[in-house]
Design a protein around this motif. Structure first.
Motif, mmCIF file in Angstrom:
data_model
loop_
_atom_site.group_PDB
_atom_site.id
_atom_site.type_symbol
_atom_site.label_atom_id
_atom_site.label_comp_id
_atom_site.label_asym_id
_atom_site.label_seq_id
_atom_site.Cartn_x
_atom_site.Cartn_y
_atom_site.Cartn_z
ATOM 1 N N ARG A 112 -4.617 -34.038 -44.794
ATOM 2 C CA ARG A 112 -4.159 -32.967 -43.911
ATOM 3 C C ARG A 112 -3.903 -31.610 -44.536
ATOM 4 N N TYR A 113 -3.702 -31.545 -45.827
ATOM 5 C CA TYR A 113 -3.208 -30.282 -46.379
ATOM 6 C C TYR A 113 -4.230 -29.521 -47.199
ATOM 7 N N LEU A 114 -5.014 -30.242 -47.951
ATOM 8 C CA LEU A 114 -5.945 -29.557 -48.850
ATOM 9 C C LEU A 114 -7.083 -28.952 -48.045
ATOM 10 N N PRO A 135 8.217 -26.319 -48.703
ATOM 11 C CA PRO A 135 8.359 -25.696 -47.390
ATOM 12 C C PRO A 135 7.811 -26.643 -46.322
ATOM 13 N N ASN A 136 8.051 -26.333 -45.051
ATOM 14 C CA ASN A 136 7.534 -27.195 -43.991
ATOM 15 C C ASN A 136 6.005 -27.239 -44.018
ATOM 16 N N SER A 137 5.483 -28.307 -43.415
ATOM 17 C CA SER A 137 4.037 -28.578 -43.514
ATOM 18 C C SER A 137 3.160 -27.394 -43.160
ATOM 19 N N GLY A 170 -0.447 -25.591 -35.591
ATOM 20 C CA GLY A 170 0.462 -26.481 -36.298
ATOM 21 C C GLY A 170 1.935 -26.375 -35.959
ATOM 22 N N GLY A 171 2.321 -25.469 -35.056
ATOM 23 C CA GLY A 171 3.740 -25.324 -34.727
ATOM 24 C C GLY A 171 4.187 -26.315 -33.660
ATOM 25 N N GLY A 172 5.483 -26.598 -33.630
ATOM 26 C CA GLY A 172 6.059 -27.436 -32.580
ATOM 27 C C GLY A 172 6.857 -26.554 -31.631
ATOM 28 N N LYS A 210 -4.714 -30.764 -30.790
ATOM 29 C CA LYS A 210 -4.256 -31.325 -32.057
ATOM 30 C C LYS A 210 -3.641 -30.206 -32.858
ATOM 31 N N GLN A 211 -2.406 -30.424 -33.324
ATOM 32 C CA GLN A 211 -1.732 -29.372 -34.090
ATOM 33 C C GLN A 211 -2.495 -29.086 -35.369
ATOM 34 N N GLY A 212 -2.910 -27.837 -35.504
ATOM 35 C CA GLY A 212 -3.644 -27.433 -36.700
ATOM 36 C C GLY A 212 -4.850 -28.339 -36.932
ATOM 37 N N LYS A 244 -4.769 -31.355 -36.995
ATOM 38 C CA LYS A 244 -4.375 -32.470 -37.863
ATOM 39 C C LYS A 244 -3.434 -33.466 -37.186
ATOM 40 N N ARG A 245 -2.515 -32.984 -36.337
ATOM 41 C CA ARG A 245 -1.583 -33.922 -35.716
ATOM 42 C C ARG A 245 -1.384 -33.516 -34.263
ATOM 43 N N LEU A 246 -0.950 -34.482 -33.451
ATOM 44 C CA LEU A 246 -0.842 -34.190 -32.029
ATOM 45 C C LEU A 246 0.389 -33.335 -31.756
ATOM 46 N N ALA A 269 16.114 -30.648 -41.495
ATOM 47 C CA ALA A 269 14.890 -31.061 -40.797
ATOM 48 C C ALA A 269 14.592 -32.528 -41.100
ATOM 49 N N PRO A 270 13.773 -33.167 -40.266
ATOM 50 C CA PRO A 270 13.447 -34.584 -40.538
ATOM 51 C C PRO A 270 12.614 -34.796 -41.802
ATOM 52 N N THR A 271 11.915 -33.796 -42.252
ATOM 53 C CA THR A 271 11.050 -33.856 -43.448
ATOM 54 C C THR A 271 10.091 -35.055 -43.420
ATOM 55 N N THR A 295 6.879 -35.525 -43.131
ATOM 56 C CA THR A 295 5.699 -35.562 -43.987
ATOM 57 C C THR A 295 5.976 -35.028 -45.379
ATOM 58 N N ILE A 296 6.790 -33.977 -45.481
ATOM 59 C CA ILE A 296 6.979 -33.427 -46.835
ATOM 60 C C ILE A 296 7.738 -34.404 -47.731
ATOM 61 N N SER A 297 8.553 -35.289 -47.135
ATOM 62 C CA SER A 297 9.232 -36.286 -47.988
ATOM 63 C C SER A 297 8.227 -37.317 -48.512
ATOM 64 N N ASN A 356 0.395 -43.102 -39.733
ATOM 65 C CA ASN A 356 0.492 -41.648 -39.700
ATOM 66 C C ASN A 356 0.753 -41.206 -38.263
ATOM 67 N N VAL A 357 1.005 -39.896 -38.088
ATOM 68 C CA VAL A 357 1.397 -39.420 -36.765
ATOM 69 C C VAL A 357 0.338 -39.660 -35.697
ATOM 70 N N LEU A 358 -0.878 -39.811 -36.102
ATOM 71 C CA LEU A 358 -1.923 -40.089 -35.107
ATOM 72 C C LEU A 358 -2.018 -41.601 -34.858
HETATM 73 N N1 UDP Z 1 6.683 -30.637 -36.311
HETATM 74 C C1 UDP Z 1 5.651 -30.627 -35.415
HETATM 75 N N2 UDP Z 1 4.786 -31.697 -35.363
HETATM 76 C C2 UDP Z 1 4.942 -32.799 -36.133
HETATM 77 C C3 UDP Z 1 6.004 -32.820 -37.057
HETATM 78 C C4 UDP Z 1 6.853 -31.715 -37.126
HETATM 79 O O1 UDP Z 1 5.506 -29.661 -34.676
HETATM 80 O O2 UDP Z 1 4.136 -33.739 -36.016
HETATM 81 C C5 UDP Z 1 7.595 -29.477 -36.363
HETATM 82 C C6 UDP Z 1 8.771 -29.655 -35.426
HETATM 83 O O3 UDP Z 1 9.224 -28.402 -34.986
HETATM 84 C C7 UDP Z 1 9.799 -30.286 -36.301
HETATM 85 C C8 UDP Z 1 9.574 -29.514 -37.582
HETATM 86 O O4 UDP Z 1 8.148 -29.373 -37.643
HETATM 87 O O5 UDP Z 1 11.079 -30.147 -35.751
HETATM 88 C C9 UDP Z 1 10.054 -30.151 -38.841
HETATM 89 O O6 UDP Z 1 9.634 -31.502 -38.893
HETATM 90 P P1 UDP Z 1 9.449 -32.229 -40.290
HETATM 91 O O7 UDP Z 1 10.568 -31.805 -41.165
HETATM 92 O O8 UDP Z 1 9.275 -33.696 -40.033
HETATM 93 O O9 UDP Z 1 8.078 -31.595 -40.786
HETATM 94 P P2 UDP Z 1 7.262 -31.675 -42.159
HETATM 95 O O10 UDP Z 1 7.405 -30.329 -42.788
HETATM 96 O O11 UDP Z 1 7.783 -32.802 -43.003
HETATM 97 O O12 UDP Z 1 5.851 -31.928 -41.712
#
Ligand code: UDP
Length: 572
Positions: free
Chosen positions: A15-17, A71-73, A115-117, A157-159, A161-163, A418-420, A422-424, A445-447
């Motif tokens: 998802r990132y590279l 930082p966030n994904s 990619g934003g929520g 699909k967000q970015g 990559k994810r729904l 934040a729930p972190t 993916t970054i965790s 994974n999220v999908l």
């Molecule tokens: N988020 C999103 N889609 C996802 C996961 C996260 O839009 O599938 C957004 C959402 O706003 C969430 C925030 O990213 O509250 C932080 O989530 P998380 O810390 O799990 O994101 P990470 O940076 O680990 O991907």
């Protein structure tokens, strides 16, 4: 550069590279961190010289590639790629008109595409059956529009990559509140939404005395119906018991801490609840990996306060720079975000940190340390933002904020947990401030497609250091995901390795309360509950959370209907 785990490399490759047109990965993890560091450090050129940008590029690269801070994904995925939307969190208003609804739907699709929520409060919409025009049409109601938003997220699909992820809120005095609370039930799931009921202090007072509660048409402000607050409460906790939805957000608690009250009331949060935002605001997040901030003194592991204190101002600077180089989806989001410059610095790896320190999650010692840690992070973050304001200026709405006239500060909010999710995984540590879900786990994974298998590395280390790691125990942990009935471990060691569902729910709540006390935004936390929990128990937890100043809350009961992302044990 820190050696990355196999899981981490898989996640990054998926998802990132950066990939070429054929989907081939054309970037190494090191190049990714460099790309992000370079882009974020380029903000320095606004106030400094190339040598300043180069210096900060080095600092930012080091803290990310050492996995001390991520930082966030969206920032990791997008910075320096030409898709510069770097924030993870957005709140959009939903106005009571068809064109308003569709304007917001379009905006949400575009935010999610990068990619934003997105979070929304649907309470301004007139209730189902209310008149729409002079010619006798009726509204299909906010719940039907929420379903429409959900349907849209099915297709974006967000970015890529994810729904899409969303938060849907309805206030407790809306006439359609019962229909809303049933939306999360098993047959009727809106899978791209977390749902929350917006609760007011007034409602909680009515609940105490069971004084009739008015449901009000937001279009006419007329009372449509009076109901027993207990009836609402019972439906709410039954929904949470059955499916984990809806959660709650406490609107008055949130607004009592709103740093810019003159800009209007906060009515919604981002998808996971950690950032309450005004309409059109966005926020970018980052988290410190606590497991990297431990030192040993007199043969004992203790928190390395000095190094935590050093990384905080760098992280704040990084997140403020992100706002500077961010691309915003439209001018309204740009204006709202740049006016308050909210950021959310938080932590990940808390459970692993506690294991390293030998402190059980379910203990007062852990709760006290959580409070001390977050107080430290919040205070140092504020100081860092005040320092930035000296050169860069305070956020534009500062004069009308709670900080004026005495404290110039660059950002209206500094901290979020934040729930972190993916970054965790990338940092190979436990997520956010959650206890370990299991000592070994299989992760989809999220999908919902792939699975990653692992025994928690911190658990292996802990057992190894104590000389307790037999093949037999290893196998047992892999199979069961717990060591609760192991004969080889002492009660203290078992307490240190307790998992989320084994820990009494009250400790979950205590951790949330402790961190919330010193978090400007909010804490995203799931209170895990055993399968045998009754709806009334959830009611007690909600009540306690409100009394203790929590801003919002989600519960998850084992075996309830909500889709699970984690499965204890490897053999499930
Ligand atoms: N988020 C999103 N889609 C996802 C996961 C996260 O839009 O599938 C957004 C959402 O706003 C969430 C925030 O990213 O509250 C932080 O989530 P998380 O810390 O799990 O994101 P990470 O940076 O680990 O991907």
């Amino acid at each position: 550069m820190k050696q990355l785990s196999e899981n981490s490399i898989r996640v990054l490759e998926e998802r990132y590279l950066v990939q070429d047109h054929s989907g081939k990965v054309i970037e190494t993890p090191e190049e990714m961190f460099l790309r992000v560091a370079k882009k974020v450090a380029s903000a320095e050129l606004k106030w400094g010289k190339q040598k300043d940008a180069d210096y900060w590029e080095g600092q930012f690269f080091r803290m990310m590639s050492e996995l001390d801070f991520l930082p966030n994904s969206t920032t990791l995925m997008n910075a320096g790629t030409g898709y510069g939307q770097l924030s993870a969190c957005f709140v959009l208003p939903v106005r009571d008109s068809l064109s308003g609804i569709f304007d917001t739907l379009k905006m949400a699709a575009l935010v999610q595409q990068k990619g934003g929520g997105t979070g929304f409060n649907f309470s301004k919409l007139r209730p189902k059956g209310d008149r729409v025009s002079k010619h006798g049409g009726t509204s299909s109601g906010p719940v039907s529009f929420l379903e429409l938003f959900n349907f849209s997220s099915d297709h974006v699909k967000q970015g890529g990559k994810r729904l899409g992820a969303n938060m849907g809120i309805m206030n407790v005095d809306h006439p359609d509140i019962f229909e809303f609370m049933r939306l999360g039930s098993k047959e009727n799931r809106v899978r791209h939404f977390n749902l929350s009921v917006g609760i007011t202090d007034q409602f909680m007072k009515h609940l105490e005395t069971d004084k009739p509660w008015s449901l009000i048409n937001p279009r006419t402000q007329k009372v449509l119906n009076k109901v027993s607050p207990k009836a609402i409460w019972e439906e709410l906790i039954f929904g949470a018991w059955e499916s984990g939805n809806p959660g709650v957000i406490f609107l008055d608690t949130i607004n009592s801490k709103n740093p810019t009250p003159n800009q209007g009331e906060i009515q919604a949060t981002n998808p996971c609840g950690e950032v309450p935002l005004l309409p059109y605001e966005s926020c970018n997040l980052g988290s410190i990996n606590l497991t990297h901030f431990i030192k040993s003194a007199k043969g004992k592991s203790i928190p390395d306060w000095e190094r935590i204190g050093e990384i905080i101002p760098m992280a704040v600077r990084f997140l403020d720079n992100v706002i500077e180089v961010n691309h915003f989806p439209n001018s309204k989001i740009k204006k709202a975000t740049l006016s308050n410059r909210k950021i959310g610095l938080g932590v990940m790896g808390w459970a692993d940190f506690l294991i390293q320190l030998g402190i059980p999650y379910g203990s007062q010692e852990a709760v006290d340390l959580g409070e001390e840690l977050m107080r430290f992070i919040n205070e140092k973050s504020h100081l860092a933002s005040q320092e930035l304001a000296k050169k860069r200026g305070s956020f534009p709405n500062w004069e009308e904020s709670v900080f004026a006239p005495h404290t110039p500060i660059r950002n209206a909010t500094l901290t979020s947990i934040a729930p972190t999710g993916t970054i965790s995984l990338i940092a190979n540590t436990s997520s956010s401030i959650e206890p370990l879900f299991a000592l070994a786990f299989e992760r989809r994974n999220v999908l919902g497609e792939e699975t990653l298998q692992t025994i928690q590395p911190q658990v292996l280390n802990f057992l190894q250091e104590k000389g307790l790691l037999s093949e037999e125990l290893k196998q047992k942990i892999a199979e069961d995901g717990t060591c609760a009935d192991s004969h080889e471990l002492s009660e203290k060691d078992k307490a240190i390795l307790q998992t989320a569902t084994e820990i009494d729910p009250i400790w979950h709540l205590k951790h949330q309360v402790a961190f919330q006390k010193f978090t400007d935004n909010a804490v995203s936390k799931t209170i895990n509950l055993p399968a045998s929990t009754k709806p009334e128990d959830i009611g007690e937890i909600y009540l306690q959370a409100w009394k203790e100043g929590v801003k919002g809350l989600t519960v998850f009961r084992t075996d309830s209907g909500r889709e699970q992302m984690l499965y204890p044990g490897l053999k499930t």
